[in-house]
Design an enzyme around this catalytic site. Structure first.
Site, PDB file in Angstrom:
ATOM      1  N   ARG A   1       0.844  -1.223   0.000  1.00  0.00           N
ATOM      2  CA  ARG A   1       0.000   0.000   0.000  1.00  0.00           C
ATOM      3  C   ARG A   1       0.875   1.267   0.000  1.00  0.00           C
ATOM      4  NH1 ARG A   1      -3.199  -3.417  -0.710  1.00  0.00           N
ATOM      5  NH2 ARG A   1      -5.365  -3.547  -0.027  1.00  0.00           N
TER       6      ARG A   1
ATOM      7  N   GLU B   1      -4.990   4.156   6.145  1.00  0.00           N
ATOM      8  CA  GLU B   1      -4.724   3.723   4.775  1.00  0.00           C
ATOM      9  C   GLU B   1      -5.109   4.801   3.758  1.00  0.00           C
ATOM     10  OE1 GLU B   1      -5.071   1.639   1.011  1.00  0.00           O
ATOM     11  OE2 GLU B   1      -6.648   2.615   2.129  1.00  0.00           O
TER      12      GLU B   1
ATOM     13  N   SER C   1     -10.631  -0.405   3.101  1.00  0.00           N
ATOM     14  CA  SER C   1      -9.894  -0.543   4.360  1.00  0.00           C
ATOM     15  C   SER C   1      -9.498   0.834   4.880  1.00  0.00           C
ATOM     16  CB  SER C   1      -8.619  -1.360   4.148  1.00  0.00           C
ATOM     17  OG  SER C   1      -8.934  -2.642   3.669  1.00  0.00           O
TER      18      SER C   1
HETATM   19  N1  EPU Z   1     -11.363 -10.799  10.033  1.00  0.00           N
HETATM   20  C1  EPU Z   1     -11.874 -10.665  11.303  1.00  0.00           C
HETATM   21  N2  EPU Z   1     -12.915  -9.801  11.490  1.00  0.00           N
HETATM   22  C2  EPU Z   1     -13.462  -9.070  10.463  1.00  0.00           C
HETATM   23  C3  EPU Z   1     -12.935  -9.227   9.159  1.00  0.00           C
HETATM   24  C4  EPU Z   1     -11.879 -10.087   8.973  1.00  0.00           C
HETATM   25  O1  EPU Z   1     -11.413 -11.283  12.247  1.00  0.00           O
HETATM   26  O2  EPU Z   1     -14.386  -8.286  10.714  1.00  0.00           O
HETATM   27  C5  EPU Z   1     -10.235 -11.693   9.813  1.00  0.00           C
HETATM   28  C6  EPU Z   1     -10.649 -12.774   8.824  1.00  0.00           C
HETATM   29  O3  EPU Z   1     -10.882 -13.939   9.542  1.00  0.00           O
HETATM   30  C7  EPU Z   1      -9.480 -12.921   7.912  1.00  0.00           C
HETATM   31  C8  EPU Z   1      -8.585 -11.747   8.169  1.00  0.00           C
HETATM   32  O4  EPU Z   1      -9.184 -10.971   9.193  1.00  0.00           O
HETATM   33  O5  EPU Z   1      -8.758 -14.065   8.235  1.00  0.00           O
HETATM   34  C9  EPU Z   1      -8.325 -10.932   6.930  1.00  0.00           C
HETATM   35  O6  EPU Z   1      -9.549 -10.446   6.375  1.00  0.00           O
HETATM   36  P1  EPU Z   1      -9.722 -10.218   4.790  1.00  0.00           P
HETATM   37  O7  EPU Z   1      -9.421 -11.462   4.044  1.00  0.00           O
HETATM   38  O8  EPU Z   1     -11.078  -9.624   4.590  1.00  0.00           O
HETATM   39  O9  EPU Z   1      -8.598  -9.196   4.378  1.00  0.00           O
HETATM   40  P2  EPU Z   1      -7.953  -7.908   5.076  1.00  0.00           P
HETATM   41  O10 EPU Z   1      -6.549  -8.234   5.437  1.00  0.00           O
HETATM   42  O11 EPU Z   1      -8.833  -7.407   6.170  1.00  0.00           O
HETATM   43  C10 EPU Z   1      -6.940  -6.907   2.886  1.00  0.00           C
HETATM   44  C11 EPU Z   1      -6.932  -5.623   2.134  1.00  0.00           C
HETATM   45  C12 EPU Z   1      -8.224  -5.442   1.354  1.00  0.00           C
HETATM   46  C13 EPU Z   1      -8.352  -6.603   0.389  1.00  0.00           C
HETATM   47  C14 EPU Z   1      -8.340  -7.915   1.184  1.00  0.00           C
HETATM   48  C15 EPU Z   1      -8.327  -9.125   0.299  1.00  0.00           C
HETATM   49  C16 EPU Z   1      -5.506  -4.073   3.353  1.00  0.00           C
HETATM   50  C17 EPU Z   1      -5.446  -2.829   4.181  1.00  0.00           C
HETATM   51  N3  EPU Z   1      -6.734  -4.483   3.020  1.00  0.00           N
HETATM   52  O12 EPU Z   1      -7.968  -6.845   3.873  1.00  0.00           O
HETATM   53  O13 EPU Z   1      -8.102  -4.226   0.597  1.00  0.00           O
HETATM   54  O14 EPU Z   1      -9.539  -6.523  -0.386  1.00  0.00           O
HETATM   55  O15 EPU Z   1      -7.128  -7.983   1.986  1.00  0.00           O
HETATM   56  O16 EPU Z   1      -7.072  -9.278  -0.264  1.00  0.00           O
HETATM   57  O17 EPU Z   1      -4.474  -4.628   3.007  1.00  0.00           O
HETATM   58  C18 EPU Z   1      -8.530  -1.878   0.628  1.00  0.00           C
HETATM   59  O18 EPU Z   1      -7.320  -1.714   0.589  1.00  0.00           O
HETATM   60  O19 EPU Z   1      -9.326  -0.905   0.649  1.00  0.00           O
HETATM   61  C19 EPU Z   1      -9.072  -3.232   0.664  1.00  0.00           C
HETATM   62  C20 EPU Z   1     -10.378  -3.485   0.786  1.00  0.00           C
END
Ligand code: EPU
Length: 338
Positions: free
Chosen positions: A165, A333, A237
Site C-alpha cells: 500500500r 490507509e 480498508s
Molecule cells: N477478520 C476478522 N474480522 C473481520 C474481518 C476479517 O477477524 O471483521 C479476519 C478474517 O478472519 C481474515 C482476516 O481478518 O482471516 C483478513 O480479512 P480479509 O481477508 O477480509 O482481508 P484484510 O486483510 O482485512 C486486505 C486488504 C483489502 C483486500 C483484502 C483481500 C488491506 C489494508 N486491506 O484486507 O483491501 O480486499 O485484503 O485481499 O491490506 C482496501 O485496501 O481498501 C481493501 C479493501
C-alpha cells in the site's frame, strides 16, 4: 481552457460522501488542461487536490482550494511479444472497467483486482492490492507530470519504489507529480493466482479456473464482505495491516492463539488489522454517526454522510483501543485532506 466551477460540493466525487465544498472544481481531459488547471491554482495562490475516483480520500472539512478531477481516457497496445502485451492506459480510466477490458481481450493478470473502486492513475500511488495480487507486479512503467515544472517524466517500475500500500508518490515525491498514464505488462497465457486462502476456497470445486472465473469469485467475495460505496459510503480498508517483527508476534501469539497473521519475510509478519479491531470489540459499533462495518471490521462507513472529521474521530478511538489491548499501532490507509 477547462471550466472552473466555484463553490463546488464534492459529495458525489468522494465515496465517503463527505459534503465538503471546494473553492473551485475543474475536470481535465489531457495534459494541456491539467497544466492550465495547475496554473490557475498557482495564479490564485490556492492549494490543489488531485482527484481520481475519490475512493481513497477522507475530506476532513471543506477544501480551501482547487480540486482537479482527472478524466483522461484511452487505451493503447504499445508492444507485444509471444508471451506478453504492454497496454498503456490513461490515468482517468475507471479501474474495474479496465480489468473487464483486459479479460475481454485475453490479457491476463489483473483478475484478482476486480471491482476495486477508483481510477487507473490512482492505482500505483497506494499500489492497490487484493486476494494475493498487487498492481506493482503488472506495471512496467508510468508517466507523470511534474507539478512544479509541467514536464512529463517516465518512471520505471523500480523507480516507483512500490511497497505494501505504498510508493514513492506517497513518500519522498508526495504531491509533486500527477500520474497521467500507466503501462501494464499483461500475460497472453492465463496463470491464475489462487494463493489467497479465501479465494482458493471459493474456487475449490472448479477445475483449473479461468481468469474470468477468478474475477467472478473475487467479485462475489467482495460483494459479500465489503459495502458498496454507492449504498453505504466508505473508502475500503481504513487502516493498513500492521507489519510487526518476530518477537512481537511470539508475544501476541502466546496471548491470543487465534490471531490472524501472514508471513512477509523471515523476520516480519503482517497482522490482520480486521481481526485486531474485531477482537477489540469494534465490529458493528458506531461513534458520533460513523460506523465499523459489521461484515469487515477494517472498513469504516459514513452512513449519515458527515464530514470526514466524524470518521477520523472513530478511527482515533479504534487506534487507541488496539494500541492499549495489543500494543500495535494502526496506520491510516486512505489519504486525508485538507
Ligand atoms: N477478520 C476478522 N474480522 C473481520 C474481518 C476479517 O477477524 O471483521 C479476519 C478474517 O478472519 C481474515 C482476516 O481478518 O482471516 C483478513 O480479512 P480479509 O481477508 O477480509 O482481508 P484484510 O486483510 O482485512 C486486505 C486488504 C483489502 C483486500 C483484502 C483481500 C488491506 C489494508 N486491506 O484486507 O483491501 O480486499 O485484503 O485481499 O491490506 C482496501 O485496501 O481498501 C481493501 C479493501
Amino acid at each position: 481552457m477547462p471550466l472552473f466551477l466555484p463553490h463546488f460540493n464534492l459529495q458525489k466525487f468522494n465515496t465517503l460522501a463527505v459534503p465538503a465544498v471546494a473553492d473551485y472544481f475543474v475536470a481535465v481531459h489531457n495534459d494541456e488542461e491539467l497544466c492550465e488547471a495547475l496554473a490557475f491554482a498557482r495564479a490564485k495562490n490556492l492549494p490543489h487536490l488531485l482527484l481520481g475516483g475519490g475512493s481513497n480520500i477522507v475530506l476532513r472539512s471543506d477544501f480551501p482550494g482547487l480540486v482537479i478531477q482527472l478524466k483522461s481516457q484511452g487505451k493503447e497496445l504499445v508492444a507485444e511479444d509471444d508471451n506478453f502485451v504492454w497496454l498503456k492506459v490513461a490515468a482517468g480510466e475507471n479501474w474495474h472497467q479496465l480489468v473487464e477490458y483486459t479479460l475481454a481481450n485475453a490479457f491476463y493478470g489483473l483478475e484478482n483486482l476486480s471491482l476495486i473502486p477508483g481510477s487507473v492513475g490512482a492505482a500505483p500511488i497506494q499500489n492497490i492490492g487484493a486476494y494475493g495480487v498487487e498492481v506493482k507486479d503488472f506495471i512496467s512503467e508510468l508517466t507523470a507530470l511534474e507539478i512544479r515544472s509541467g514536464v512529463s517524466v517516465s518512471f520505471t517500475n523500480e523507480s516507483c519504489r512500490f511497497g505494501y500500500r505504498d510508493s514513492v508518490f506517497k513518500q519522498s515525491l508526495k504531491d509533486q507529480y500527477v500520474i497521467t498514464s500507466v503501462t501494464f505488462r499483461l500475460a497472453k497465457v492465463a496463470a491464475p493466482n489462487l494463493s489467497y486462502p479465501a479465494l482458493r476456497q471459493a474456487l475449490a470445486a472448479v477445475n483449473a479456473p479461468s481468469p474470468q472465473a477468478v474475477s467472478e469469485a473475487v467479485i462475489a467475495i467482495r460483494q459479500a464482505k465489503l459495502p458498496d460505496p454507492a449504498a453505504v459510503p466508505n473508502v475500503g480498508s481504513f487502516f493498513k495491516n500492521p507489519i510487526i517483527n518476530a518477537t512481537q508476534l511470539s508475544g501476541l501469539a502466546a496471548r491470543y492463539p487465534g490471531i490472524v497473521s501472514y508471513a512477509v519475510d523471515e523476520a516480519h509478519t503482517k497482522l490482520a488489522a480486521a481481526w485486531l479491531i474485531d477482537r477489540a470489540g469494534w465490529r458493528g459499533k458506531g461513534v458520533g454517526g460513523a460506523e465499523v462495518h459489521a461484515q469487515q471490521a477494517l472498513v469504516l462507513t459514513n452512513p449519515q454522510r458527515l464530514y470526514g472529521d466524524a470518521v477520523l474521530a472513530l478511527a482515533e478511538q479504534i487506534q487507541q483501543s488496539v494500541l492499549a489491548e495489543f500494543g500495535v499501532s494502526l496506520e491510516l490507509e486512505p489519504r486525508v485532506y485538507p
